[in-house]
Write a protein that holds these residues in place. Sequence first.
Motif, mmCIF file in Angstrom:
data_model
loop_
_atom_site.group_PDB
_atom_site.id
_atom_site.type_symbol
_atom_site.label_atom_id
_atom_site.label_comp_id
_atom_site.label_asym_id
_atom_site.label_seq_id
_atom_site.Cartn_x
_atom_site.Cartn_y
_atom_site.Cartn_z
ATOM 1 N N PRO A 66 7.835 10.917 8.256
ATOM 2 C CA PRO A 66 7.306 11.881 7.272
ATOM 3 C C PRO A 66 6.737 13.151 7.907
ATOM 4 N N LEU A 67 6.346 13.062 9.191
ATOM 5 C CA LEU A 67 5.860 14.270 9.880
ATOM 6 C C LEU A 67 6.966 14.839 10.771
ATOM 7 N N THR B 132 -2.440 -1.873 3.967
ATOM 8 C CA THR B 132 -2.263 -3.313 4.206
ATOM 9 C C THR B 132 -0.844 -3.655 4.623
ATOM 10 N N THR B 133 0.045 -2.666 4.580
ATOM 11 C CA THR B 133 1.467 -2.946 4.782
ATOM 12 C C THR B 133 1.931 -2.410 6.130
ATOM 13 N N ILE C 272 5.527 6.314 5.510
ATOM 14 C CA ILE C 272 5.278 5.402 6.648
ATOM 15 C C ILE C 272 4.659 6.188 7.799
ATOM 16 N N LEU C 273 3.428 5.856 8.134
ATOM 17 C CA LEU C 273 2.723 6.530 9.229
ATOM 18 C C LEU C 273 3.341 6.133 10.566
ATOM 19 N N SER D 12 0.854 -1.190 0.000
ATOM 20 C CA SER D 12 0.000 0.000 0.000
ATOM 21 C C SER D 12 0.894 1.245 0.000
ATOM 22 N N ARG D 13 0.365 2.316 -0.602
ATOM 23 C CA ARG D 13 1.171 3.531 -0.784
ATOM 24 C C ARG D 13 1.434 4.244 0.543
ATOM 25 N N LEU D 14 0.540 4.066 1.489
ATOM 26 C CA LEU D 14 0.801 4.481 2.866
ATOM 27 C C LEU D 14 1.001 3.206 3.673
ATOM 28 N N VAL D 15 1.991 3.241 4.544
ATOM 29 C CA VAL D 15 2.400 2.051 5.280
ATOM 30 C C VAL D 15 2.247 2.369 6.767
#
Length: 303
Positions: free
Chosen positions: A214-215, A48-49, A265-266, A14-17
Motif C-alpha cells: 500500500p505504500l 489482529t490479523t 496490509i502493513l 481487522s481492517r489493517l493487517v
Amino acid sequence: MTRHRFTPHGPEFSRLVLGTWRLLADPATCSPDGIRALLRTALEAGITTVDTAEIYGLYRVEEALGEALRGDPSLRSRLEFITKCGILVPCAGAPGRRTAHYNATASQIVTSAENSLRLLGVEALDLLLIHRPDWLTPHEVTAGALNQLLRDGKIKAAGVSNYSASQFAALSTFMDRPLVTNQLEFSPFCVTPIHDGTFDQAQQLGFAPMAWSPLGGGRLFDDHNQAGVRLRAAMTQMATRYDGATPDALTHAWVLAHPARPVSILGTTKPERVLSSARADTITLEHQDWYAIWEAAHGHQVP
Ligand SMILES: NC(=O)c1ccc[n+]([C@@H]2O[C@H](COP(=O)([O-])OP(=O)(O)OC[C@H]3O[C@@H](n4cnc5c(N)ncnc54)[C@H](OP(=O)(O)O)[C@@H]3O)[C@@H](O)[C@H]2O)c1
C-alpha cells in the motif's frame, strides 16, 4: 480498530493487517523477541490479523512466526492467520526444484496448507489464499482441494491473490463456498485494480479485496522517487485537516477509502510505524483529498 467482514457470511478480520513479507529482512527486528514485540504492538493497535505466505523469507517466515508464538502462546489465540501457497522457487531446502513456478494442484495445496498449520502451530488457518494463478492447473482441480480443506476444517475460508476478474469468476464456479478475497497490489503508485475490473468485481460480488504494497513497497519514503516526493509534499499540506496525520497513515486511509472496501496490509517491520499507520482507521479522507493524492502520485490532474 474497525473489524471487516470479508463477505456477508464470511470471516471477520481487522481492517489493517500486519504483513510479514519483510519480517526477516532487518536483523535488528527479526529475532523471536523482535517478532513478539511487533505482534504485541499490532494487537495494541487493534490489528489482529497477520498476512503471511509459505514462500516469504524463502520459506522461513512461517517458521519464524511459529517460533515467536511458542514463546508466548497467549498471542496466538488473539491473532488470525492468513497465509498463501503455490509459489515454488529453487532453494536449498528443495534440491530437485529447477525452475521457479506456480503450483495450484490438489496435492500441492494440501501439502502446503498442512505445512503452514504445523509451522504456525495452529489447528486451522483462518484464510488460505492461492498466491498466484497456476496457468497449468484446471480451476476445477484447485477448487477441489480448497473445498476439501474447508470440509476437513483445516482452513476456515479460502481466497486468492493476483487473480484477474475472469480467473476469480472461473475458480468461483467450482467452489462450494464463496472465495472471500482477492489480494492485489493497490496503492497511489499502482491503481490497476480500479481499471482492470477486479475492484468492480469485488463490489459486484460483495467481497473485500486485500491491498498489498500500500505504500508502494516503501517508494513513498524514497527521496529518489518523484511520485513519493510529490505525495509526501501533498500530504504534508493536507495533514492539518487530519490532525497532523503522517504520510503512511494518510496513504493507508487512501487505500481504505475505495468503495470496494479493501483492507490494507502493513509492510513495516517497525513497531512505531505500525502505530502511526494504525491511525488510518480513524481517518476519512475528503473526496477532493483522495483525488489530490491520485494527482500527486501521477504528476497530473485526472483526465
Ligand atoms: N499477495 C502478494 O503477491 C503480495 C506481494 C507483496 C506483498 N504482499 C503482502 O503485503 C504486505 C505489505 O507489502 P509491502 O511490504 O510491500 O508494504 P509497503 O508498506 O508498501 O512497503 C513496506 C516498506 O516500506 C517501508 N516503510 C513503511 N513505513 C515507513 C516509514 N514510515 N518510513 C520509511 N519507510 C517505511 C518499510 O520499511 P521498514 O520495515 O523499515 O518500516 C518497508 O521496506 C507484505 O508484508 C505481504 O504480507 C503480498
